[in-house]
Design a protein around this motif. Structure first.
Motif, PDB file in Angstrom:
ATOM      1  N   PHE A   1      32.829  12.957 -12.855  1.00  0.00           N
ATOM      2  CA  PHE A   1      33.674  12.050 -12.088  1.00  0.00           C
ATOM      3  C   PHE A   1      34.435  11.238 -13.109  1.00  0.00           C
ATOM      4  O   PHE A   1      33.844  10.564 -13.941  1.00  0.00           O
ATOM      5  CB  PHE A   1      32.836  11.149 -11.181  1.00  0.00           C
ATOM      6  N   GLU A   2      35.739  11.312 -13.066  1.00  0.00           N
ATOM      7  CA  GLU A   2      36.548  10.657 -14.082  1.00  0.00           C
ATOM      8  C   GLU A   2      37.058   9.300 -13.654  1.00  0.00           C
ATOM      9  O   GLU A   2      37.644   8.589 -14.449  1.00  0.00           O
ATOM     10  CB  GLU A   2      37.699  11.570 -14.495  1.00  0.00           C
ATOM     11  N   GLY A   3      36.849   8.930 -12.409  1.00  0.00           N
ATOM     12  CA  GLY A   3      37.242   7.599 -11.989  1.00  0.00           C
ATOM     13  C   GLY A   3      37.712   7.545 -10.556  1.00  0.00           C
ATOM     14  O   GLY A   3      37.820   8.556  -9.871  1.00  0.00           O
ATOM     15  N   VAL A   4      37.977   6.340 -10.116  1.00  0.00           N
ATOM     16  CA  VAL A   4      38.465   6.085  -8.766  1.00  0.00           C
ATOM     17  C   VAL A   4      39.975   5.975  -8.826  1.00  0.00           C
ATOM     18  O   VAL A   4      40.517   5.187  -9.594  1.00  0.00           O
ATOM     19  CB  VAL A   4      37.849   4.788  -8.198  1.00  0.00           C
ATOM     20  N   GLU A   5      40.672   6.770  -8.019  1.00  0.00           N
ATOM     21  CA  GLU A   5      42.135   6.729  -7.993  1.00  0.00           C
ATOM     22  C   GLU A   5      42.658   5.696  -7.005  1.00  0.00           C
ATOM     23  O   GLU A   5      43.636   5.029  -7.269  1.00  0.00           O
ATOM     24  CB  GLU A   5      42.696   8.105  -7.642  1.00  0.00           C
ATOM     25  N   SER A   6      42.007   5.602  -5.845  1.00  0.00           N
ATOM     26  CA  SER A   6      42.463   4.620  -4.866  1.00  0.00           C
ATOM     27  C   SER A   6      41.325   4.225  -3.932  1.00  0.00           C
ATOM     28  O   SER A   6      40.357   4.956  -3.757  1.00  0.00           O
ATOM     29  CB  SER A   6      43.636   5.173  -4.041  1.00  0.00           C
TER      30      SER A   6
ATOM     31  N   GLY B   1      32.147   6.692 -13.981  1.00  0.00           N
ATOM     32  CA  GLY B   1      33.212   6.325 -14.902  1.00  0.00           C
ATOM     33  C   GLY B   1      33.774   4.944 -14.631  1.00  0.00           C
ATOM     34  O   GLY B   1      34.923   4.669 -14.959  1.00  0.00           O
ATOM     35  N   LEU B   2      32.970   4.074 -14.018  1.00  0.00           N
ATOM     36  CA  LEU B   2      33.423   2.725 -13.691  1.00  0.00           C
ATOM     37  C   LEU B   2      32.615   1.695 -14.466  1.00  0.00           C
ATOM     38  O   LEU B   2      31.545   1.996 -14.983  1.00  0.00           O
ATOM     39  CB  LEU B   2      33.254   2.458 -12.198  1.00  0.00           C
ATOM     40  N   SER B   3      33.129   0.488 -14.477  1.00  0.00           N
ATOM     41  CA  SER B   3      32.412  -0.617 -15.100  1.00  0.00           C
ATOM     42  C   SER B   3      32.387  -1.779 -14.111  1.00  0.00           C
ATOM     43  O   SER B   3      33.042  -1.741 -13.062  1.00  0.00           O
ATOM     44  CB  SER B   3      33.103  -1.055 -16.390  1.00  0.00           C
TER      45      SER B   3
ATOM     46  N   GLU C   1      15.908   4.979  -7.164  1.00  0.00           N
ATOM     47  CA  GLU C   1      15.580   3.701  -6.540  1.00  0.00           C
ATOM     48  C   GLU C   1      15.939   2.553  -7.472  1.00  0.00           C
ATOM     49  O   GLU C   1      15.623   2.586  -8.653  1.00  0.00           O
ATOM     50  CB  GLU C   1      14.076   3.633  -6.237  1.00  0.00           C
ATOM     51  N   ARG C   2      16.598   1.557  -6.938  1.00  0.00           N
ATOM     52  CA  ARG C   2      16.839   0.272  -7.586  1.00  0.00           C
ATOM     53  C   ARG C   2      17.367   0.383  -9.016  1.00  0.00           C
ATOM     54  O   ARG C   2      16.824  -0.159  -9.953  1.00  0.00           O
ATOM     55  CB  ARG C   2      15.579  -0.569  -7.545  1.00  0.00           C
ATOM     56  N   VAL C   3      18.470   1.102  -9.164  1.00  0.00           N
ATOM     57  CA  VAL C   3      19.160   1.268 -10.443  1.00  0.00           C
ATOM     58  C   VAL C   3      20.044   0.035 -10.663  1.00  0.00           C
ATOM     59  O   VAL C   3      20.719  -0.404  -9.727  1.00  0.00           O
ATOM     60  CB  VAL C   3      20.037   2.541 -10.403  1.00  0.00           C
ATOM     61  N   PRO C   4      20.084  -0.528 -11.860  1.00  0.00           N
ATOM     62  CA  PRO C   4      21.021  -1.640 -12.104  1.00  0.00           C
ATOM     63  C   PRO C   4      22.447  -1.225 -11.748  1.00  0.00           C
ATOM     64  O   PRO C   4      22.863  -0.090 -11.999  1.00  0.00           O
ATOM     65  CB  PRO C   4      20.881  -1.906 -13.606  1.00  0.00           C
ATOM     66  N   LEU C   5      23.177  -2.144 -11.163  1.00  0.00           N
ATOM     67  CA  LEU C   5      24.534  -1.848 -10.690  1.00  0.00           C
ATOM     68  C   LEU C   5      25.415  -1.289 -11.804  1.00  0.00           C
ATOM     69  O   LEU C   5      26.162  -0.339 -11.589  1.00  0.00           O
ATOM     70  CB  LEU C   5      25.169  -3.113 -10.100  1.00  0.00           C
ATOM     71  N   SER C   6      25.319  -1.850 -13.007  1.00  0.00           N
ATOM     72  CA  SER C   6      26.160  -1.374 -14.109  1.00  0.00           C
ATOM     73  C   SER C   6      25.860   0.092 -14.441  1.00  0.00           C
ATOM     74  O   SER C   6      26.775   0.867 -14.724  1.00  0.00           O
ATOM     75  CB  SER C   6      25.971  -2.246 -15.343  1.00  0.00           C
ATOM     76  N   ASP C   7      24.585   0.503 -14.395  1.00  0.00           N
ATOM     77  CA  ASP C   7      24.225   1.906 -14.654  1.00  0.00           C
ATOM     78  C   ASP C   7      24.750   2.818 -13.554  1.00  0.00           C
ATOM     79  O   ASP C   7      25.230   3.918 -13.818  1.00  0.00           O
ATOM     80  CB  ASP C   7      22.711   2.070 -14.769  1.00  0.00           C
ATOM     81  N   PHE C   8      24.658   2.372 -12.299  1.00  0.00           N
ATOM     82  CA  PHE C   8      25.163   3.148 -11.168  1.00  0.00           C
ATOM     83  C   PHE C   8      26.669   3.365 -11.308  1.00  0.00           C
ATOM     84  O   PHE C   8      27.171   4.487 -11.133  1.00  0.00           O
ATOM     85  CB  PHE C   8      24.844   2.422  -9.863  1.00  0.00           C
ATOM     86  N   LEU C   9      27.407   2.331 -11.645  1.00  0.00           N
ATOM     87  CA  LEU C   9      28.858   2.446 -11.792  1.00  0.00           C
ATOM     88  C   LEU C   9      29.229   3.362 -12.944  1.00  0.00           C
ATOM     89  O   LEU C   9      30.186   4.133 -12.857  1.00  0.00           O
ATOM     90  CB  LEU C   9      29.469   1.060 -12.004  1.00  0.00           C
TER      91      LEU C   9
END
Length: 170
Positions: A36-41, A160-162, A148-156
């Protein structure tokens, strides 16, 4: 134990070890070749839905089908919101594509969610975790994945998001 039986068990264990190592290599290749290379919209539909267009690459020889997916956003111990994929998503083999996805959102308390949005905007993400699941097919193989219960930053990071990208949404 008789020597013949012992040799049979050793051969069986060796076969399992070889098969497991070959499967883990295959899983690693899939992980490298589907990205996944990122969110386009992002298009919001009130408080009940969102359309996400994701940029994805499938460098493998098999089609990827995501039949079911969802995630729950937690702040501390409290589940604040859930999102569920509405329709199946297909990423053809050897392709790079923009995938349109529709998600149904459900918030336990929309006002609390707005407060969390402000906290995320100010960079306070330590208490935010995500539980997610996905069910789909990769060629003929089916897969059920979850965490289960992954830190939000790791999930993003998986997409390919931060956290900075998330701040822009709020």
């Amino acid at each position: 134990m008789r020597p013949a039986v012992r040799r049979l068990w050793c051969a069986a264990l060796l076969l399992v070890a070889v098969a497991a190592s070959s499967c883990s290599g295959a899983v690693e290749r899939v992980r490298r070749n589907i990205r996944f290379e990122g969110v386009e919209s992002v298009a919001l539909h009130g408080l009940s839905g969102v359309d996400l267009t994701l940029r994805a690459v499938n460098d493998t020889g098999r089609t990827l089908r995501l039949k079911e997916a969802g995630f729950d956003l937690y702040w501390g111990e409290r589940c604040l919101a859930s999102a569920r994929l509405v329709d199946e998503v297909v990423l053809p083999r050897r392709s790079e594509a923009s995938l349109g996805t529709r998600w149904r959102l459900q918030a336990s308390d929309p006002l609390t969610l707005l407060l969390v949005g402000r906290r995320l905007q100010s960079g306070q993400t330590a208490e935010a975790t995500v539980t997610w699941h996905a069910r789909g097919r990769y060629g003929l193989a089916s897969a059920n994945l979850s965490q289960e219960r992954v830190p939000l930053s790791d999930f993003l990071r998986n997409f390919g998001l931060s956290v900075d990208d998330l701040k822009k949404l709020f």
